[in-house]
Design a protein around this motif. Structure first.
Motif, PDB file in Angstrom:
ATOM      1  N   SER A 207     -14.989  29.810 -41.411  1.00 53.91           N
ATOM      2  CA  SER A 207     -14.786  29.263 -42.706  1.00 53.91           C
ATOM      3  C   SER A 207     -15.902  29.638 -43.452  1.00 53.91           C
ATOM      4  O   SER A 207     -16.549  30.743 -43.109  1.00 53.91           O
ATOM      5  CB  SER A 207     -14.309  27.877 -42.641  1.00 53.91           C
ATOM      6  OG  SER A 207     -15.747  27.232 -42.077  1.00 53.91           O
ATOM      7  N   LYS A 208     -16.146  28.918 -44.723  1.00 63.27           N
ATOM      8  CA  LYS A 208     -17.276  29.275 -45.406  1.00 63.27           C
ATOM      9  C   LYS A 208     -18.630  29.096 -44.682  1.00 63.27           C
ATOM     10  O   LYS A 208     -19.466  29.935 -44.857  1.00 63.27           O
ATOM     11  CB  LYS A 208     -17.333  28.508 -46.561  1.00 63.27           C
ATOM     12  CG  LYS A 208     -16.079  28.790 -47.603  1.00 63.27           C
ATOM     13  CD  LYS A 208     -16.171  28.010 -48.867  1.00 63.27           C
ATOM     14  CE  LYS A 208     -15.210  28.250 -49.716  1.00 63.27           C
ATOM     15  NZ  LYS A 208     -15.161  27.124 -51.056  1.00 63.27           N
ATOM     16  N   LYS A 209     -18.473  28.069 -43.791  1.00 59.05           N
ATOM     17  CA  LYS A 209     -19.669  27.916 -42.792  1.00 59.05           C
ATOM     18  C   LYS A 209     -19.148  28.096 -41.451  1.00 59.05           C
ATOM     19  O   LYS A 209     -18.200  27.452 -41.056  1.00 59.05           O
ATOM     20  CB  LYS A 209     -20.277  26.548 -42.915  1.00 59.05           C
ATOM     21  CG  LYS A 209     -21.335  26.106 -42.038  1.00 59.05           C
ATOM     22  CD  LYS A 209     -21.829  24.768 -42.370  1.00 59.05           C
ATOM     23  CE  LYS A 209     -23.165  24.468 -41.250  1.00 59.05           C
ATOM     24  NZ  LYS A 209     -23.677  23.165 -41.575  1.00 59.05           N
ATOM     25  N   ILE A 210     -19.700  29.160 -40.627  1.00 64.72           N
ATOM     26  CA  ILE A 210     -19.188  29.436 -39.435  1.00 64.72           C
ATOM     27  C   ILE A 210     -19.759  28.654 -38.338  1.00 64.72           C
ATOM     28  O   ILE A 210     -20.934  28.483 -38.274  1.00 64.72           O
ATOM     29  CB  ILE A 210     -19.601  31.077 -39.271  1.00 64.72           C
ATOM     30  CG1 ILE A 210     -18.593  31.719 -40.418  1.00 64.72           C
ATOM     31  CG2 ILE A 210     -19.295  31.529 -37.564  1.00 64.72           C
ATOM     32  CD1 ILE A 210     -18.982  33.433 -40.004  1.00 64.72           C
ATOM     33  N   PHE A 211     -18.946  28.299 -37.322  1.00 68.56           N
ATOM     34  CA  PHE A 211     -19.649  27.733 -36.226  1.00 68.56           C
ATOM     35  C   PHE A 211     -19.185  28.334 -35.111  1.00 68.56           C
ATOM     36  O   PHE A 211     -18.098  28.833 -34.809  1.00 68.56           O
ATOM     37  CB  PHE A 211     -19.092  26.096 -35.889  1.00 68.56           C
ATOM     38  CG  PHE A 211     -19.276  25.518 -34.843  1.00 68.56           C
ATOM     39  CD1 PHE A 211     -20.467  24.672 -34.835  1.00 68.56           C
ATOM     40  CD2 PHE A 211     -18.550  25.655 -33.735  1.00 68.56           C
ATOM     41  CE1 PHE A 211     -21.080  24.176 -33.699  1.00 68.56           C
ATOM     42  CE2 PHE A 211     -18.736  25.030 -32.525  1.00 68.56           C
ATOM     43  CZ  PHE A 211     -20.419  24.365 -32.681  1.00 68.56           C
ATOM     44  N   PHE A 212     -20.232  28.539 -33.958  1.00 66.54           N
ATOM     45  CA  PHE A 212     -19.951  28.843 -32.815  1.00 66.54           C
ATOM     46  C   PHE A 212     -20.807  28.223 -31.700  1.00 66.54           C
ATOM     47  O   PHE A 212     -22.016  27.804 -31.978  1.00 66.54           O
ATOM     48  CB  PHE A 212     -20.310  30.453 -32.616  1.00 66.54           C
ATOM     49  CG  PHE A 212     -20.499  30.789 -31.132  1.00 66.54           C
ATOM     50  CD1 PHE A 212     -19.053  31.130 -30.561  1.00 66.54           C
ATOM     51  CD2 PHE A 212     -21.400  31.036 -30.606  1.00 66.54           C
ATOM     52  CE1 PHE A 212     -18.889  31.254 -29.263  1.00 66.54           C
ATOM     53  CE2 PHE A 212     -21.416  31.601 -29.093  1.00 66.54           C
ATOM     54  CZ  PHE A 212     -20.340  31.829 -28.504  1.00 66.54           C
ATOM     55  N   SER A 221     -20.231  18.606 -34.254  1.00 68.55           N
ATOM     56  CA  SER A 221     -20.671  19.009 -35.503  1.00 68.55           C
ATOM     57  C   SER A 221     -19.939  18.414 -36.555  1.00 68.55           C
ATOM     58  O   SER A 221     -18.754  17.936 -36.428  1.00 68.55           O
ATOM     59  CB  SER A 221     -20.431  20.575 -35.175  1.00 68.55           C
ATOM     60  OG  SER A 221     -19.144  20.990 -35.174  1.00 68.55           O
ATOM     61  N   ASP A 222     -20.337  18.607 -37.655  1.00 65.24           N
ATOM     62  CA  ASP A 222     -19.612  18.183 -38.900  1.00 65.24           C
ATOM     63  C   ASP A 222     -18.428  19.112 -39.280  1.00 65.24           C
ATOM     64  O   ASP A 222     -17.416  18.525 -39.723  1.00 65.24           O
ATOM     65  CB  ASP A 222     -20.681  18.440 -40.127  1.00 65.24           C
ATOM     66  CG  ASP A 222     -21.732  17.428 -40.197  1.00 65.24           C
ATOM     67  OD1 ASP A 222     -21.559  16.311 -39.482  1.00 65.24           O
ATOM     68  OD2 ASP A 222     -22.852  17.780 -40.788  1.00 65.24           O
ATOM     69  N   THR A 223     -18.475  20.239 -38.856  1.00 66.10           N
ATOM     70  CA  THR A 223     -17.434  21.235 -39.037  1.00 66.10           C
ATOM     71  C   THR A 223     -16.178  20.754 -38.113  1.00 66.10           C
ATOM     72  O   THR A 223     -15.013  20.666 -38.567  1.00 66.10           O
ATOM     73  CB  THR A 223     -17.709  22.582 -38.672  1.00 66.10           C
ATOM     74  OG1 THR A 223     -18.802  23.115 -39.583  1.00 66.10           O
ATOM     75  CG2 THR A 223     -16.603  23.515 -38.765  1.00 66.10           C
ATOM     76  N   LEU A 226     -14.761  17.167 -38.951  1.00 66.01           N
ATOM     77  CA  LEU A 226     -13.841  17.340 -40.224  1.00 66.01           C
ATOM     78  C   LEU A 226     -12.385  17.810 -39.906  1.00 66.01           C
ATOM     79  O   LEU A 226     -11.489  17.457 -40.264  1.00 66.01           O
ATOM     80  CB  LEU A 226     -14.508  18.238 -41.286  1.00 66.01           C
ATOM     81  CG  LEU A 226     -13.685  18.565 -42.552  1.00 66.01           C
ATOM     82  CD1 LEU A 226     -13.339  17.118 -43.096  1.00 66.01           C
ATOM     83  CD2 LEU A 226     -14.559  19.285 -43.734  1.00 66.01           C
ATOM     84  N   PHE A 227     -12.665  19.197 -39.277  1.00 62.62           N
ATOM     85  CA  PHE A 227     -11.480  19.938 -38.663  1.00 62.62           C
ATOM     86  C   PHE A 227     -10.316  19.007 -37.961  1.00 62.62           C
ATOM     87  O   PHE A 227      -9.101  18.974 -38.205  1.00 62.62           O
ATOM     88  CB  PHE A 227     -11.699  21.387 -38.373  1.00 62.62           C
ATOM     89  CG  PHE A 227     -10.550  22.229 -38.172  1.00 62.62           C
ATOM     90  CD1 PHE A 227     -10.035  23.027 -37.311  1.00 62.62           C
ATOM     91  CD2 PHE A 227     -10.207  22.783 -39.473  1.00 62.62           C
ATOM     92  CE1 PHE A 227      -8.934  23.723 -37.202  1.00 62.62           C
ATOM     93  CE2 PHE A 227      -9.145  23.627 -39.371  1.00 62.62           C
ATOM     94  CZ  PHE A 227      -8.463  24.165 -38.404  1.00 62.62           C
ATOM     95  N   VAL A 228     -10.901  18.476 -36.944  1.00 61.42           N
ATOM     96  CA  VAL A 228      -9.869  17.556 -36.040  1.00 61.42           C
ATOM     97  C   VAL A 228      -9.413  16.511 -36.966  1.00 61.42           C
ATOM     98  O   VAL A 228      -8.273  15.970 -36.608  1.00 61.42           O
ATOM     99  CB  VAL A 228     -11.126  17.054 -34.936  1.00 61.42           C
ATOM    100  CG1 VAL A 228     -10.385  15.939 -34.078  1.00 61.42           C
ATOM    101  CG2 VAL A 228     -11.397  18.094 -34.053  1.00 61.42           C
ATOM    102  N   ALA A 229     -10.109  15.788 -37.837  1.00 60.80           N
ATOM    103  CA  ALA A 229      -9.581  14.550 -38.634  1.00 60.80           C
ATOM    104  C   ALA A 229      -8.558  15.075 -39.628  1.00 60.80           C
ATOM    105  O   ALA A 229      -7.449  14.497 -39.361  1.00 60.80           O
ATOM    106  CB  ALA A 229     -10.682  14.104 -39.522  1.00 60.80           C
TER     107      ALA A 229
END
Length: 237
Positions: A207-212, A221-223, A226-229
């Motif tokens: 996304s705009k902020k990439i998580f790996f 993580s915040d990402t 948020l996505f799970v919610a």
């Protein structure tokens, strides 16, 4: 041991950047799910890993003597592909093409490999059936057997349960999990965040902020929160 390493990758088309500054590593035995919103570049990334799309910048390094032709690939199916007029055996055997080189025929070992992978996917009894006559779940098993003919190390799967009913979806996820437990490294694009969390060892969220990171790290993580919610329909305060 690292099978694949992505370093400072920039992806896009016609000077339009889709993904930038992408870095991640896939080790032997990992199960990586790639998640993110539609249009975020997930499929473009997989095509780039397969050398079907050229990155604008950055490097993709393969390890453990892995060659690009030794990566098994299960793409999203088109309507035309679903109606392909070939037998199951012919389609599975076609996964051995890279092994043939310039040889215009399949040898005994390749035919035996195709048979073994049809047995592995429980479709040996369908070997002489026409592919287009099969159900969606059976077709996916055929394509997975085909992909297994190309690799003993790494499978790339692009939405392998798309369009399947819940029962067949669960069976497909179990098949992929079992392949991973047997030692095959998995990279899978998925819109199903609950399945990604259940099965994957690592998550790449584009996304705009990439998580790996690991699935456990993603959930913290915040990402990930948020996505799970959003996926579960919970309200965000």
């Amino acid at each position: 041991m690292s099978l694949l390493s992505v370093q400072n990758l920039v992806l896009g088309y016609d000077n339009h950047i889709i993904i930038q500054d992408l870095n991640f590593t896939v080790n032997a035995g990992d199960y990586l799910c790639i998640v993110g919103e539609n249009g975020s570049g997930k499929s473009t990334l997989v095509r780039t890993l397969l050398r079907l799309h050229k990155p604008m910048e950055g490097n993709i390094c393969l390890g453990d003597d892995l060659k690009p032709t030794e990566i098994g690939y299960l793409p999203q199916q088109t309507v035309v592909q679903k109606d392909f007029p070939a037998s199951v055996r012919e389609i599975v055997l076609s996964g051995c093409q890279a092994r043939c080189g310039r040889r215009p025929f399949y040898n005994r070992q390749e035919k035996q490999l195709a048979r073994q992978n049809m047995e592995r996917m429980d479709i040996l009894d369908l070997a002489h059936r026409c592919y287009r006559e099969l159900s969606g779940g059976q077709q996916q098993r055929v394509l997975l057997a085909r992909a297994l003919c190309a690799t003993q190390k790494l499978l790339l799967l692009d939405e392998p349960v798309s369009g399947l009913d819940p029962k067949v979806t669960a069976e497909m996820y179990d098949l992929i999990r079992d392949l991973n437990r047997d030692g095959i490294t998995i990279i899978m694009i998925s819109h199903d965040i609950s399945a990604a969390i259940q099965y994957a060892s690592h998550i790449l969220h584009i996304s705009k902020k990439i998580f790996f990171g690991t699935t456990e790290e993603y959930l913290k993580s915040d990402t990930g929160k948020l996505f799970v919610a959003i996926e579960s329909g919970d309200s965000i305060v």
